[in-house]
Design an enzyme around this catalytic site. Structure first.
Site, PDB file in Angstrom:
ATOM      1  N   HIS A   1       7.579  -1.758   6.496  1.00  0.00           N
ATOM      2  CA  HIS A   1       6.302  -2.432   6.177  1.00  0.00           C
ATOM      3  C   HIS A   1       6.122  -2.305   4.660  1.00  0.00           C
ATOM      4  CE1 HIS A   1       2.541  -4.245   6.688  1.00  0.00           C
ATOM      5  NE2 HIS A   1       1.879  -3.357   7.375  1.00  0.00           N
TER       6      HIS A   1
ATOM      7  N   GLN B   1       2.694  -2.761   2.805  1.00  0.00           N
ATOM      8  CA  GLN B   1       1.789  -1.641   3.038  1.00  0.00           C
ATOM      9  C   GLN B   1       2.122  -0.485   2.080  1.00  0.00           C
ATOM     10  OE1 GLN B   1      -0.834  -1.344   5.485  1.00  0.00           O
ATOM     11  NE2 GLN B   1      -1.258   0.310   4.075  1.00  0.00           N
TER      12      GLN B   1
END
Ligand code: CP
Ligand code: NVA
Length: 304
Positions: free
Chosen positions: A130, A133
């Site tokens: 991710h 993020q």
């Protein structure tokens, strides 16, 4: 110049991450002063999502809109990976959009898309990584600590997609990283080999003890025990992670000024106690806000 993809943070150098942070800080400060620069006017962002999302989807849509561009949400009806071969899909969508952000059930499908696309592909979450993020998280840590030079990040929980991207981000930016997890839920060896190949001096502590992991941490981070797609493992994971909740006792072992981070969505009473996520040490809303600023920086860096 060939279009760049961000499938994981291994795709970016330390200097490139710092450039993205610097653009993000500039764009954040401009927005807070009411300024929106139309630097991506006429650009189109496609959002190809196979899993639910609030932050990633809406912050990307807001980011490109603030910069004068447009976005289109592409749900399952476009048939990515089902209606036609992925290489055909990739070559066609590249004619219409400048960047595709993908949230996929199968990581290899994002890699196949990127391998065949002539537009940029950004991973908006897979089981493996991710990256957007973690970029935001290190940017937020920099804001919290004033600088990353003396910051230390501790993560309590599953060595999942978020934890893997955090480890790569910390390795690339020279931030010591500690992780506490139960047996069987740590990083895979091939992943760690790749991290240390990219950053041989990386300071990593892996332990079974949350108190040891958070000792001296500038920020304590956690994520859900069962990620999207692992719903049928929830009971087993809840048992395995029962001693890994970030609560006031755990926060008391970190630096007195330590902040709490979580990518959200969170499950209060499981990986984090309400007193912590809703308490004065929590920086989760600042962190969620920063998703938009950092993705603006990323889009500006990719397209500007
Ligand atoms: N943190 C995060 O990616 O949130 P969403 O799943 O809502 O996008
Ligand atoms: N690890 C979580 C992160 C959600 C943003 C998941 O993959 O579901």
């Amino acid at each position: 110049m060939a279009k760049r993809h961000v499938i994981s943070l291994f795709d970016l150098t330390s200097d490139e991450i710092r450039q993205i942070f610097s653009l993000s800080a500039e764009l954040k400060s401009e927005l807070l002063r009411g300024l929106r620069r139309p630097s991506l006017s006429g650009h189109v962002l496609g959002l190809l999502f196979e899993k639910p999302s609030l932050r990633t989807r809406v912050s990307f849509e807001a980011a490109v809109t603030h910069l004068g561009g447009n976005s289109m949400f592409l749900g399952s009806d476009v048939g990515w990976g089902s209606r036609e071969p992925v290489p055909d899909f990739a070559r066609v969508i590249s004619q219409y959009v400048d960047v595709v952000v993908c949230r996929a059930k199968i990581h290899q499908r994002v890699e196949e898309l990127a391998a065949n696309a002539t537009c940029s592909v950004i991973n908006g979450l897979t089981d493996v990584a991710h990256p957007c993020q973690a970029l935001t998280d290190l940017f937020t840590l920099q804001e919290i600590a004033g600088s990353l030079d003396s910051a230390r990040l501790a993560y309590v929980g599953d060595a999942n997609n978020v934890a893997c991207s955090l480890a790569v981000a910390c390795a690339k930016l020279g931030v010591p990283f500690a992780i506490a997890h139960p047996n069987g839920y740590g990083f895979a060896k091939p992943f760690l080999d790749r991290v240390f190949e990219a950053a041989p001096g990386f300071e990593l502590l892996q332990t079974g003890d949350p108190m040891e992991a958070v000792a001296d941490a500038t920020a304590v981070y956690t994520d859900v025990w069962a990620s999207m797609g692992q719903e049928d493992e929830r009971a087993r994971r809840s048992e395995a992670f029962a001693d890994y909740q970030v609560n006031e006792r755990v926060m008391a072992s970190a630096q007195s000024e330590a902040r709490f981070l979580h990518c959200l969505p969170a499950r209060r009473g499981e990986e984090v106690a309400s007193e912590v996520i809703d308490g004065p040490q929590s920086a989760v809303i600042q962190q969620a806000e920063n998703r938009m600023h950092v993705q603006k920086g990323l889009l500006q860096w990719l397209l500007g």
